[in-house]
Each structure stands twice: as structure tokens, then as C-alpha cells.
Design an enzyme around this catalytic site. Structure first.
Site, short mmCIF file in Angstrom:
data_model
loop_
_atom_site.label_atom_id
_atom_site.label_comp_id
_atom_site.label_asym_id
_atom_site.label_seq_id
_atom_site.Cartn_x
_atom_site.Cartn_y
_atom_site.Cartn_z
N GLY A 46 -3.16 -4.12 -0.55
CA GLY A 46 -3.57 -3.02 -1.40
C GLY A 46 -3.81 -1.76 -0.59
N GLN A 51 -7.27 6.44 1.65
CA GLN A 51 -6.80 5.90 2.94
C GLN A 51 -5.61 6.68 3.50
OE1 GLN A 51 -6.65 1.64 1.32
NE2 GLN A 51 -7.14 1.32 3.48
N CYS A 89 -8.85 -4.89 5.84
CA CYS A 89 -8.53 -3.57 5.29
C CYS A 89 -7.63 -2.85 6.28
CB CYS A 89 -9.83 -2.79 5.08
SG CYS A 89 -9.60 -1.12 4.45
N LEU A 90 -6.64 -2.15 5.77
CA LEU A 90 -5.71 -1.44 6.66
C LEU A 90 -6.39 -0.27 7.38
CD1 LEU A 90 -2.56 -1.42 4.34
CD2 LEU A 90 -2.97 -2.85 6.35
N HIS A 136 -11.57 -4.63 -4.09
CA HIS A 136 -11.56 -3.95 -2.80
C HIS A 136 -11.03 -2.52 -2.94
CE1 HIS A 136 -10.73 -4.03 1.72
NE2 HIS A 136 -10.08 -2.95 1.32
N GLU A 137 -9.91 -2.37 -3.65
CA GLU A 137 -9.28 -1.05 -3.75
C GLU A 137 -10.09 -0.10 -4.62
OE1 GLU A 137 -7.17 -0.43 -1.59
OE2 GLU A 137 -6.84 -2.53 -1.09
N HIS A 140 -12.78 1.49 -2.77
CA HIS A 140 -12.34 2.64 -1.95
C HIS A 140 -12.43 3.94 -2.75
CE1 HIS A 140 -10.92 1.16 1.90
NE2 HIS A 140 -10.13 0.27 1.36
CO CO Z 1 -9.26 -1.33 2.26
#
Ligand code: CO
Length: 157
Positions: A46, A51, A89-90, A136-137, A140
Site C-alpha cells: 500500500g 508518502q 512501511c515503505l 495502515h494506509e 497515513h
Molecule cells: Co506506510
């Protein structure tokens, strides 16, 4: 389409609350297309607009056969039951440049209400890993990083 740079969680924009999308225009479509390409290249589950440095309520999830673009999403219902699973997480990378994973508690099931890229409202029920990815997303979009939910940092892998 273009690959966008994924920011580290220490960048201030990752802590800000996003703004709602009001124009479902070509700029939004380009953002979504770029995010999908960026996520695919990073091999993640995701990605949220902050981000890639865009303070808009836009995120995508790509989990196996499940791909969603969520614009202005809200979790409108969730199970009372939860599960704890490793999450990464990226934007949270270790010294080796790869995501670090810590266990996070999430709801087993969530209902997400959102808009698609054409401004049409839709509702989807998710469970298991896709439900985790959506939680999670959507976090953000509210300036929340998964690390905020970690209660035990000793099990880092
Ligand atoms: Co993330």
C-alpha cells in the site's frame, strides 16, 4: 506515468493531516497512476499520497488480487476482534534500506467508504491482510505512522 520518490517517515509531511480531494481531475489521475507504478516498483502492499509528498486524502492498496484506489476514505465499521501481525512501511526503512517489521494490532474486518477516481462513492468490506493494509494506509492520511501502534519494539526483524 512516473515513479515518485517515497519519503522517509521523519519528513514532516508524514505527520500532517491530509486535505480532502475535491477535484477528480487529470492531476488526481496522474497522482494515482504514479502511485500505482511507484508501489509496484517498491513491491509494497500500500501507499499513501503523503508518502510521495502530496498532502491529499488518497491511498492505494495492492494485496494479491485486491487493488483499490481510495479517495477521501473513512472506516465506517469495524469488527471488535483484532489480530496482531508484523507490519512494515515503505517510509520506515532499516539501515539495509529495507522495510523494518514490527507487530501491530489491527481490526480483523473493516468497512471502507471512499470515492473512486471519477468521484463516485463506493463501499467495500475487507478482512485479513487487505483490512490491515487499508487501516495502515488510512492512518497515513491522518499523520499516523504504524510505529505509533507498536507496543513491543524488541521483536524487530
Ligand atoms: Co506506510
Amino acid at each position: 506515468m512516473a515513479i515518485r520518490k517515497i519519503l522517509n517517515y521523519t519528513e514532516p509531511i508524514l505527520r500532517k493531516k491530509t486535505k480532502k480531494v475535491e477535484e477528480f481531475d487529470s492531476e488526481l489521475h496522474e497522482l494515482l497512476d504514479d502511485m500505482a507504478e511507484t508501489l509496484a516498483k517498491a513491491n509494497g502492499a500500500g501507499l499513501a499520497a503523503p508518502q510521495v509528498g502530496v498532502l491529499k486524502a488518497v491511498c492505494i492498496i495492492d494485496v494479491g488480487d485486491i487493488f483499490y484506489e481510495f479517495i477521501n476514505p473513512q472506516i465506517t465499521e469495524h469488527s471488535t476482534s483484532t489480530n496482531v501481525h508484523d507490519e512494515g512501511c515503505l517510509s520506515v526503512l532499516g539501515k539495509n534500506g529495507k522495510s523494518v517489521f514490527y507487530p501491530v494490532e489491527r481490526f480483523n474486518k473493516v468497512t471502507v467508504e471512499a470515492y473512486n477516481r471519477h468521484g463516485e462513492k463506493f463501499k467495500v468490506k475487507l478482512k485479513g491482510f487487505p483490512a490491515r493494509a487499508a487501516q495502515h494506509e488510512i492512518d497515513h492520511l491522518n499523520g499516523i505512522i504504524f510505529l505509533d501502534h507498536v507496543t513491543d519494539f524488541t521483536v524487530k526483524k
